[in-house]
Design a protein around this motif. Structure first.
Motif, PDB file in Angstrom:
ATOM      1  N   TYR A  19     -74.594  10.682  -9.822  1.00 26.70           N
ATOM      2  CA  TYR A  19     -74.114  10.198 -11.353  1.00 26.70           C
ATOM      3  C   TYR A  19     -74.902   9.201 -11.836  1.00 26.70           C
ATOM      4  CZ  TYR A  19     -69.512  12.768  -9.919  1.00 26.70           C
ATOM      5  OH  TYR A  19     -68.688  13.504  -9.503  1.00 26.70           O
ATOM      6  N   THR A  20     -75.389   9.400 -13.187  1.00 25.55           N
ATOM      7  CA  THR A  20     -76.195   8.326 -13.854  1.00 25.55           C
ATOM      8  C   THR A  20     -75.410   6.827 -13.912  1.00 25.55           C
ATOM      9  OG1 THR A  20     -76.854  10.109 -15.314  1.00 25.55           O
ATOM     10  CG2 THR A  20     -76.961   7.882 -16.120  1.00 25.55           C
ATOM     11  N   ILE A  21     -74.107   6.608 -13.834  1.00 36.49           N
ATOM     12  CA  ILE A  21     -73.462   5.469 -13.908  1.00 36.49           C
ATOM     13  C   ILE A  21     -73.729   4.681 -12.519  1.00 36.49           C
ATOM     14  CG2 ILE A  21     -71.697   5.747 -15.518  1.00 36.49           C
ATOM     15  CD1 ILE A  21     -69.707   6.545 -13.214  1.00 36.49           C
ATOM     16  N   GLY A  69     -88.225  12.659 -20.874  1.00 40.18           N
ATOM     17  CA  GLY A  69     -87.436  11.503 -20.448  1.00 40.18           C
ATOM     18  C   GLY A  69     -85.869  11.723 -19.878  1.00 40.18           C
ATOM     19  N   GLY A  70     -85.588  12.661 -19.054  1.00 39.11           N
ATOM     20  CA  GLY A  70     -84.460  13.181 -18.585  1.00 39.11           C
ATOM     21  C   GLY A  70     -84.008  14.573 -19.174  1.00 39.11           C
ATOM     22  N   ALA A  71     -82.993  14.950 -18.516  1.00 35.75           N
ATOM     23  CA  ALA A  71     -82.632  16.471 -18.807  1.00 35.75           C
ATOM     24  C   ALA A  71     -82.010  16.377 -20.205  1.00 35.75           C
ATOM     25  CB  ALA A  71     -81.397  17.081 -17.935  1.00 35.75           C
ATOM     26  N   ALA A  72     -81.397  15.406 -20.617  1.00 32.37           N
ATOM     27  CA  ALA A  72     -80.717  15.332 -21.749  1.00 32.37           C
ATOM     28  C   ALA A  72     -81.727  15.138 -22.890  1.00 32.37           C
ATOM     29  CB  ALA A  72     -79.705  14.104 -22.005  1.00 32.37           C
ATOM     30  N   ALA A  73     -82.817  14.453 -22.782  1.00 37.71           N
ATOM     31  CA  ALA A  73     -83.901  14.341 -23.772  1.00 37.71           C
ATOM     32  C   ALA A  73     -84.674  15.745 -23.718  1.00 37.71           C
ATOM     33  CB  ALA A  73     -84.869  13.449 -22.963  1.00 37.71           C
ATOM     34  N   ALA A  74     -84.717  16.513 -22.691  1.00 37.60           N
ATOM     35  CA  ALA A  74     -85.449  17.793 -22.820  1.00 37.60           C
ATOM     36  C   ALA A  74     -84.602  18.731 -23.357  1.00 37.60           C
ATOM     37  CB  ALA A  74     -85.454  18.324 -21.148  1.00 37.60           C
ATOM     38  N   MET A  75     -82.966  18.347 -23.534  1.00 39.77           N
ATOM     39  CA  MET A  75     -82.455  19.497 -24.388  1.00 39.77           C
ATOM     40  C   MET A  75     -82.802  19.108 -25.968  1.00 39.77           C
ATOM     41  SD  MET A  75     -78.696  18.898 -22.421  1.00 39.77           S
ATOM     42  CE  MET A  75     -77.757  19.721 -23.471  1.00 39.77           C
ATOM     43  N   ALA A  76     -82.988  18.026 -26.263  1.00 46.62           N
ATOM     44  CA  ALA A  76     -83.167  17.533 -27.666  1.00 46.62           C
ATOM     45  C   ALA A  76     -84.563  17.970 -27.915  1.00 46.62           C
ATOM     46  CB  ALA A  76     -83.046  16.167 -27.680  1.00 46.62           C
ATOM     47  N   GLY A 113     -70.363  17.005 -23.052  1.00 48.04           N
ATOM     48  CA  GLY A 113     -71.023  15.752 -23.524  1.00 48.04           C
ATOM     49  C   GLY A 113     -72.612  15.710 -23.760  1.00 48.04           C
ATOM     50  N   PHE A 114     -73.214  16.648 -22.945  1.00 44.89           N
ATOM     51  CA  PHE A 114     -74.499  16.625 -23.075  1.00 44.89           C
ATOM     52  C   PHE A 114     -75.155  17.322 -24.375  1.00 44.89           C
ATOM     53  CE2 PHE A 114     -73.629  16.213 -18.498  1.00 44.89           C
ATOM     54  CZ  PHE A 114     -74.248  14.901 -18.248  1.00 44.89           C
ATOM     55  N   VAL A 115     -74.196  18.097 -25.109  1.00 49.47           N
ATOM     56  CA  VAL A 115     -74.834  19.036 -26.234  1.00 49.47           C
ATOM     57  C   VAL A 115     -75.124  17.957 -27.351  1.00 49.47           C
ATOM     58  CG1 VAL A 115     -73.860  20.744 -27.751  1.00 49.47           C
ATOM     59  CG2 VAL A 115     -73.340  20.980 -25.479  1.00 49.47           C
ATOM     60  N   TYR A 152     -77.424  27.447 -22.764  1.00 49.98           N
ATOM     61  CA  TYR A 152     -76.639  28.067 -21.803  1.00 49.98           C
ATOM     62  C   TYR A 152     -76.550  27.311 -20.508  1.00 49.98           C
ATOM     63  CZ  TYR A 152     -74.300  31.951 -19.430  1.00 49.98           C
ATOM     64  OH  TYR A 152     -73.176  32.851 -18.593  1.00 49.98           O
ATOM     65  N   PHE A 153     -75.305  26.914 -20.181  1.00 44.81           N
ATOM     66  CA  PHE A 153     -75.191  26.099 -18.906  1.00 44.81           C
ATOM     67  C   PHE A 153     -74.905  27.113 -17.697  1.00 44.81           C
ATOM     68  CE2 PHE A 153     -74.044  22.925 -22.169  1.00 44.81           C
ATOM     69  CZ  PHE A 153     -74.803  22.043 -21.580  1.00 44.81           C
ATOM     70  N   VAL A 154     -75.834  27.087 -16.871  1.00 46.49           N
ATOM     71  CA  VAL A 154     -75.510  27.939 -15.613  1.00 46.49           C
ATOM     72  C   VAL A 154     -74.548  26.922 -14.664  1.00 46.49           C
ATOM     73  CG1 VAL A 154     -77.124  29.770 -15.597  1.00 46.49           C
ATOM     74  CG2 VAL A 154     -77.499  27.222 -14.666  1.00 46.49           C
ATOM     75  N   VAL A 181     -81.735  27.441 -20.976  1.00 47.49           N
ATOM     76  CA  VAL A 181     -80.597  27.136 -19.870  1.00 47.49           C
ATOM     77  C   VAL A 181     -80.606  25.772 -19.175  1.00 47.49           C
ATOM     78  CG1 VAL A 181     -80.178  27.355 -17.477  1.00 47.49           C
ATOM     79  CG2 VAL A 181     -80.288  29.406 -18.853  1.00 47.49           C
ATOM     80  N   ASP A 182     -79.534  25.047 -19.545  1.00 48.43           N
ATOM     81  CA  ASP A 182     -79.304  23.587 -18.866  1.00 48.43           C
ATOM     82  C   ASP A 182     -78.994  23.787 -17.504  1.00 48.43           C
ATOM     83  OD1 ASP A 182     -78.583  21.308 -17.988  1.00 48.43           O
ATOM     84  OD2 ASP A 182     -77.262  20.693 -19.378  1.00 48.43           O
ATOM     85  N   ALA A 183     -79.865  23.529 -16.571  1.00 49.21           N
ATOM     86  CA  ALA A 183     -79.635  23.872 -15.074  1.00 49.21           C
ATOM     87  C   ALA A 183     -79.996  22.442 -14.392  1.00 49.21           C
ATOM     88  CB  ALA A 183     -80.767  24.796 -14.618  1.00 49.21           C
ATOM     89  N   GLY A 209     -83.968  13.149 -11.988  1.00 46.63           N
ATOM     90  CA  GLY A 209     -83.386  12.079 -11.336  1.00 46.63           C
ATOM     91  C   GLY A 209     -82.215  12.491 -10.576  1.00 46.63           C
ATOM     92  N   LYS A 210     -81.766  13.743 -10.278  1.00 48.22           N
ATOM     93  CA  LYS A 210     -80.711  14.180  -9.741  1.00 48.22           C
ATOM     94  C   LYS A 210     -81.124  14.514  -8.070  1.00 48.22           C
ATOM     95  CE  LYS A 210     -77.296  14.743 -13.459  1.00 48.22           C
ATOM     96  NZ  LYS A 210     -76.951  15.930 -14.123  1.00 48.22           N
ATOM     97  N   THR A 211     -80.781  15.952  -7.784  1.00 48.84           N
ATOM     98  CA  THR A 211     -81.437  16.398  -6.709  1.00 48.84           C
ATOM     99  C   THR A 211     -83.062  16.342  -6.044  1.00 48.84           C
ATOM    100  OG1 THR A 211     -79.797  18.179  -7.030  1.00 48.84           O
ATOM    101  CG2 THR A 211     -81.166  18.309  -4.857  1.00 48.84           C
ATOM    102  N   ASN A 217     -85.137   8.523 -15.045  1.00 51.90           N
ATOM    103  CA  ASN A 217     -85.336   8.755 -16.683  1.00 51.90           C
ATOM    104  C   ASN A 217     -86.227   9.678 -16.648  1.00 51.90           C
ATOM    105  OD1 ASN A 217     -87.418   6.996 -15.514  1.00 51.90           O
ATOM    106  ND2 ASN A 217     -87.334   5.683 -17.540  1.00 51.90           N
ATOM    107  N   THR A 218     -86.258  10.863 -15.895  1.00 54.06           N
ATOM    108  CA  THR A 218     -87.199  11.969 -16.140  1.00 54.06           C
ATOM    109  C   THR A 218     -86.466  13.337 -16.065  1.00 54.06           C
ATOM    110  OG1 THR A 218     -87.550  12.188 -13.695  1.00 54.06           O
ATOM    111  CG2 THR A 218     -89.109  11.022 -15.045  1.00 54.06           C
ATOM    112  N   GLY A 219     -86.816  14.283 -16.761  1.00 47.49           N
ATOM    113  CA  GLY A 219     -86.484  15.722 -16.654  1.00 47.49           C
ATOM    114  C   GLY A 219     -87.543  16.565 -16.697  1.00 47.49           C
TER     115      GLY A 219
END
Ligand SMILES: *Cc1c(COP(=O)(O)O)cnc(C)c1O
Length: 368
Positions: A19-21, A69-76, A113-115, A152-154, A181-183, A209-211, A217-219
């Motif tokens: 969790y980011t928080i 700079g994160g997966a959310a940045a990657a989406m943008a 929310g990530f969309v 698409y979210f898997v 795909v947002d994985a 920054g997850k698994t 702050n990377t994606g």
């Protein structure tokens, strides 16, 4: 005294998730060392992006890759790449609602929310109806000259509600529409780093920054070389919509070190460690009189187990109050809560060996 004590900020044990928080994940020594080494010299960021991207592509068995700079940045950034390609002039115009291809398709059930991240480009998100007998026709009709891509979210959470990824890929292929795909959290298994692109997905996004336990702050984006080149055109250091999502030289090498480490791990051993943590905590909880069970797979379908512990009224806690009590203790222990709120969920992903005993001790003190 460590930095958090000096600042008066409480440390916690993460038995919940990435969790980011609460800081996402902890970087292994290899990652910290690589970052500290990178901090000692100037380099060309473009050249470093090229070199790190090339190595990441090899490690993840993809045509191309890049750090964001994160997966959310990657989406943008991926959205911008699909809207405007690598075209310098159009790249400079985003965010722009009038860009040539400015619509992003998304199944309703996958809207989360990530969309919000893809809207930073000026793109409009067009929701598709969830899975129904007419899904194929609806997708074909939704694709127009304004379609930039389909996102698409898997996740096993949506499996029943969205058309299967394979069907979506073949229809989008027919029409030349890239599938992103947002994985972000879909590891393990490690093979997901290449499995989606092997299926025909154009760009796949993972959180660094997850698994993977890279810098928070990377994606990581992997996939088609032309689209990765377009992502670079919309990223820092170039003047672009992605310029505020800067990736530092330290983060670039940090994520590379994290991926190098992750793909080199003995996955069976890692899986034995997760099973051991879950089994130990379940057995301990049963000795304390709680019902306990091993859940599988992970929260969105990842290949790791969790422990579900069910407090019954006689122990003096509901799952919710037990979760709150664990969180307010010293050290704070973060656990999850099942959807029906009947169980607390212990996730082994970020639980360190010595912390298993701390979790068991606290449980014994509270419900023993
Ligand atoms: C965590 C997550 C993200 C955002 O990842 P960051 O690396 O924190 O930006 C995006 N999508 C999904 C599905 C996620 O779980």
């Amino acid at each position: 005294m460590n930095i958090y004590k000096r600042l008066g900020v409480k440390e916690m044990i993460n038995a919940a998730d990435s969790y980011t928080i609460i800081g996402g994940s902890l970087m292994p020594d290899e990652v910290i060392e690589a970052m500290s080494e990178a901090a000692r010299a100037f380099v060309s960021i473009e050249e470093l992006h090229d070199a790190v991207g090339k190595r990441l592509a090899e490690l993840t068995r993809n045509e191309a890759a890049m750090v964001t700079g994160g997966a959310a940045a990657a989406m943008a950034i991926a959205a911008a790449a699909c809207m405007a390609g690598a075209d310098g002039e159009l790249a400079g115009k985003l965010p722009c609602a009038e860009a040539g291809r400015n619509e992003i398709l998304l199944y309703s059930c996958q809207n989360n929310g990530f969309v919000q991240a893809v809207r930073l480009t000026g793109a409009k998100v067009i929701e598709l109806e969830d899975r129904n007998p007419d899904s194929d026709r609806q997708l074909r009709e939704a694709i127009t000259a304004r379609t930039a891509c389909l996102l698409y979210f898997v996740s096993t959470q949506f499996e029943r509600y969205a058309p299967p990824l394979g069907d979506v890929i073949s229809i989008c292929r027919e029409r030349g529409v890239p599938v992103i795909v947002d994985a972000a959290a879909q590891l393990p298994p490690v093979s997901n780093l290449w499995a989606y692109t092997e299926m025909g997905v154009d760009l796949v996004i993972f959180s660094g920054g997850k698994t993977l336990r890279g810098p928070q702050n990377t994606g990581l984006v992997v996939g088609r070389a032309d689209l990765i080149a377009a992502c670079r055109a919309h990223s820092s250091p170039r003047s672009s919509v992605g310029r505020p999502m800067k990736v530092s030289k330290e983060s670039l090498v940090g994520l590379l070190a994290a991926v190098e480490r992750y793909v080199g791990l003995d996955q069976e051993e890692l899986s034995r460690q997760y099973e051991f943590a879950v089994e130990t905590i379940c057995a301990h909880a049963r000795r304390l009189g709680l019902r306990a069970e091993r859940l599988y797979p992970g929260p969105t379908g990842q290949s790791y187990p969790r422990a579900a512990l069910y407090p019954d009224p006689s122990c003096g806690y509901t799952a919710e109050s037990l979760q709150a009590e664990l969180k307010s203790g010293e050290p704070a222990i973060w656990v999850g809560l099942s959807e029906d709120k009947a169980a607390i969920l212990v996730n082994p992903l970020h639980l360190q060996d010595r912390e298993i005993a701390l979790v068991c001790d606290r449980l014994a003190r509270l419900v023993g």
